[in-house]
Design an enzyme around this catalytic site. Sequence first.
Site, PDB file in Angstrom:
ATOM      1  N   HIS A 412      26.438 -23.334  29.152  1.00  0.00           N
ATOM      2  CA  HIS A 412      25.104 -23.553  28.580  1.00  0.00           C
ATOM      3  C   HIS A 412      24.059 -22.916  29.479  1.00  0.00           C
ATOM      4  CE1 HIS A 412      26.394 -27.482  26.284  1.00  0.00           C
ATOM      5  NE2 HIS A 412      26.817 -26.390  25.683  1.00  0.00           N
ATOM      6  N   GLU A 506      27.977 -14.392  43.886  1.00  0.00           N
ATOM      7  CA  GLU A 506      27.589 -13.407  42.891  1.00  0.00           C
ATOM      8  C   GLU A 506      26.598 -12.374  43.430  1.00  0.00           C
ATOM      9  OE1 GLU A 506      26.098 -16.267  40.118  1.00  0.00           O
ATOM     10  OE2 GLU A 506      24.027 -15.950  40.667  1.00  0.00           O
TER      11      GLU A 506
END
Lengths: 700, 700
Positions: A412, A506
């Site tokens: 989400h 990341e």
Amino acid sequence: MKKLILALTFISVSFLSGESIKSPSGALTLKFFMTPSGQPGYSLTHGEQPVTGKSVLGVLFNDGPGFHTGLKLISADTSTHYEEWNPVWGEVKTIVNHYRELRVKLEQTKDKPAYCFITFRVFDDGIGFRYEFPVQDNLQYFTVKDELTTFNLSGNHKAFWIPGDFDSNEYPYKTTRLSDIDASGGSDFFEISTKSIVGKNVVQTPLMLKTEEGLYINIFEAALKDYPAMNVSVNKDNYELRAVLVPDAVGNKAYLQTPCSTPWRTIIVSDKAEEILSSKLILNLNEPSIIKETDWIKPQKYIGIWWEMHVGKASWNYSDVRNVKLAGFDWSKVQPNGKHGATTERTKYYIDFAAKHGFAGVLVEGWNVGWEDWFGNWKEDVFDFVTPYPDFNVKGLSEYAKAKGVKLIMHHETSASATNYERWIDSAFRFMNYYGYDAVKTGYVGRIIPRGEHHDGQWMVRHYVRVAEKAAAHKIMLNAHEPVRPTGLHRTYPNWLACEAARGNEFNAWSRGNPPEHETILPFTRLMGGPMDYTPGIFQIKMDYYTPGSKFQVHTTLAKQLALYITMYSPLQMAADIPENYDRFPDAFQFIKDVAVDWDDTKILAAEPGDYIVIARKTKGKDEWFIGAITDENSREITVDLSFLGKGAPYNAEIYKDGEDASWDDNPMSYKVEKAVYKTGDKITFRMAKGGGAAVRFSR
Amino acid sequence: MKKLILALTFISVSFLSGESIKSPSGALTLKFFMTPSGQPGYSLTHGEQPVTGKSVLGVLFNDGPGFHTGLKLISADTSTHYEEWNPVWGEVKTIVNHYRELRVKLEQTKDKPAYCFITFRVFDDGIGFRYEFPVQDNLQYFTVKDELTTFNLSGNHKAFWIPGDFDSNEYPYKTTRLSDIDASGGSDFFEISTKSIVGKNVVQTPLMLKTEEGLYINIFEAALKDYPAMNVSVNKDNYELRAVLVPDAVGNKAYLQTPCSTPWRTIIVSDKAEEILSSKLILNLNEPSIIKETDWIKPQKYIGIWWEMHVGKASWNYSDVRNVKLAGFDWSKVQPNGKHGATTERTKYYIDFAAKHGFAGVLVEGWNVGWEDWFGNWKEDVFDFVTPYPDFNVKGLSEYAKAKGVKLIMHHETSASATNYERWIDSAFRFMNYYGYDAVKTGYVGRIIPRGEHHDGQWMVRHYVRVAEKAAAHKIMLNAHEPVRPTGLHRTYPNWLACEAARGNEFNAWSRGNPPEHETILPFTRLMGGPMDYTPGIFQIKMDYYTPGSKFQVHTTLAKQLALYITMYSPLQMAADIPENYDRFPDAFQFIKDVAVDWDDTKILAAEPGDYIVIARKTKGKDEWFIGAITDENSREITVDLSFLGKGAPYNAEIYKDGEDASWDDNPMSYKVEKAVYKTGDKITFRMAKGGGAAVRFSR
């Protein structure tokens, strides 16, 4: 979450001012005082060493005199508390909660008489204190204009800091003297898209400090549920830190209703860095679990369609249209871009890989419509959380996953449009329940909606908690990305397995990345509040593998990526690289397959913030230990004692270490896997390359 | 909402600048022009009279050059449109939508080329124009910094105005020359609790004007769905009005995504005041109904447990505790205050009364927990909309109402905590469906949450529309109190029966109230956008009846309260007084029982803003007419022609009029009910007392 032992011993002593209480072992001494102008304050010493000198306290209201000066000390009560409790999951099986408490009652007489308490809890490894506002005739609702809490440090300590910011905590750490802090930002932080840097002298908590004398001090907060997060401003003249709360859209800090309390302000202190990492003070200051049945909460490892987007092999978006209005949009008329990651086929491949290698979950990002223009537009109706792209067969995949014994993990991304997420969340969680998802990764990339609110302000803090509570009601595990930094709430909401809330792996894929020391600092800062979904396990270190000429890379060796599964505690660990890369290095991958995610015990064997960390952990319910050892940009040799191993037969050790020619920059993927035998009391030496590490599994 | 006739005649004419188009009858002439600096503009004349002189237009963006100067006129196309359509309910059965359109395409060449349209629709009774932003390569998302729309008036007109305000429209009107406007507020507006007055020279729309020459001009907007409301600032040197949009929490005006349009800016103009009131221009500029099946939408009269709270006989709150946290609050432990209005017993009494006298609905306010501390605390979790007080048996009452053929009307006061309402709204509407409620009155009293947003800003405008859409999905009729002023959206959402959005009758119960002229101005201002739930029908005019010594009173006669059912058009009309007062005056009450709420036809027989209004309406599907006549603080005699009555047999008239000794201040409850016979072409004379009125029912 059953309490093993609950023993409360109350020793009430009334005293008026200038009195002190000691921690249970006597290691710490807290002194409370009132200034002549009627302001409360405290000081803290560790043995003979000052931790904070005289530090004043107080809370300013918008709508009344508040509690900061002109206060009368009404009473001061002390008590002693001892309990042991078992977390649903964690680094250790049993946690001891042992502290002495001083609770002072202060009366404000300027206006209509009102009172508050300041409660101090003094543990052997630190203190927590908070302001408490009971139900009373003259205080029901109030607005906090500012909190005047200070931490009057004793000198120009070394600090591990990131800039004070109302929206982002994704910064690399800087290590400077307090006097040299410059948190004004600038181009140094260009890769952080959504930031609200507070100012030159304001840094975030957790703030890790080290004194000249070798005392380690960690300043943070616990149980942040209905209040803004705390940054601190640094007075470079006297090294006084002062709370800087995140404001709301109109500049207020918090809207409170009695009975209520601020979060705990915490100071963890030890002359051993290892004891900072082993502290359970923040967890102990949080409330017990609100979830009664917890058997559905499962620490786990997972893989996901995710890294391939970060390295540019695939896209979250299905097409390259630039302008999507979700309601009524006809996806069948859109030209796919041919790079979409979350396809049915690719997801099946991941499910197969997870089933083969024993991963519980498969995260799929980019499965739902709206990614074409999800970022940067301050768009409110950005996702609906229930509509898959045409090439993602949610029904078929949920059946396929079930047949393979794997769970899909929901994603989400909210684009920080929290109002929109709250509108959809009931439908979205019902959708998850229907299709058998039991875990969700949320994301809050971008500027917050309600516009003017911040990621770390009270409104959003309440939002994250609301999501955790709603998830619990739907038996859904939660992993929140870009939320406020955690403060031990996973004790209260054990379905809230992890958060990002810091600069994760990341950043290595598409920016200057995380310096080699990054992972030696995070456990002393961000992880003090709770597990981080750091997403370790990147084997293909350099990005020119995907994009010729790219200078981007992970700033560790491959072996250090394995060690992170131990040094970066989380009950939720991703094997973050793409499956194809694990197939290239099956021997190294074996460690990720073997490593546990829930523990009976943890030993911090060696640690120095910014330099190195060595941690051993015992697998929950199993005679098996793991060690992770990491270093910063320096090669390093560390020898640790294995006296924690069980007595009797020796253990077989599988050792994953840097190759002799390894270094994070020149040769990061050089590693060795060796076998050896160790027994309790043996020593083991880790020779780590620059930016390197080692990982060991002991079993018998 | 079936279209009777749809005839579109396109006559495309390209012209470059300085051209003009006329309305279908030629009554109005619109001239479009470009300034030498490349800014668009228009002027409007009514016959030979200027309505607006050269008035410049434009929209400023935050994130690009926007469209205001340096524009190039690319094309200009004209067309003619004629259609007739039938509203689901309304003042007339069939509405004619007849206009000529001029659509100009403007290119912005400063940055990346982008274009917009300005579309003018020229009706015989006014114009509408709006900015349109189609999908295009260089324009997807943009933020409106300001709208530069101007209305360059021809003189120092008389204006009927209320202060420009971002949060409230509950002001009494002032009537001054434009040059004498002082909207800075101050103690004059003390009784409005939540206000954000813009400044001395800023007034709200609808703004009603009258020129020296007797031209009536109304400036407003239509179809406000995804944009902030428009106020206007008055330049007292040249009488130029300029749009002042309501800002959001960070000072922006609107976040838009192509394709999109601003609302229509409207100028309704006539030399007859009556034609201002009969204009359907604003409805015609709105989109047709999105609701296909409309048989569940029922214009209706209702009563409610409501006025007794306003006059102090009862309370919304069940107890007098001052501090409620809804979650887990134990109402069984609370001492009731003995004054709670919404009890099971009292509600049954209302249901019985409604059943006996033919009212479709019974509104019950204060039925749900949370009223103890609902106002003034900027509290977010203030109501849950699904938990009744212990003395309100929702199940029993819903069964009781059903057995009596009456519907309970739900009340959702949000305390302006829109985020909280959006969290609960699905549950709340399911609750309504379950218990058989088919209409809801919403309320937005207080400061808006999301904090920093305003009642009339884009975020809230979207919220009100979202609630209407969600209500439609649940087959629920909507009556919104304290929303943004309506702009004809009831054409698109015919379940949105009415709004308050102005100073209602309630102010008479507990403040200096509404001056006698108030109801003669509202139809020219607030009601231009749609029906108002004004809540007429107060028979007990003076409040000292309830509170000895009270100076508060309704500022009309009793007879005028009856006339309001005709002069204040709404498909939802409350009989607002308490049933006991209707029992005292059964002959007057007969009019309220008889009066219709949906109409085949409407005739504005006489009107002058601030002075008087006489309106006749024909009951839908029935050979029955009603007249309402009202005057301001002056007694007045008005004679009107009854030529609208059907031919043939005469009608029996029941006439409700002021007593000869009546006046709003000295003797407001003096009235007479008379019977007479009238036939078409007769004249009828109304002798109205100061603050008085008359009402007639014609039937045969």
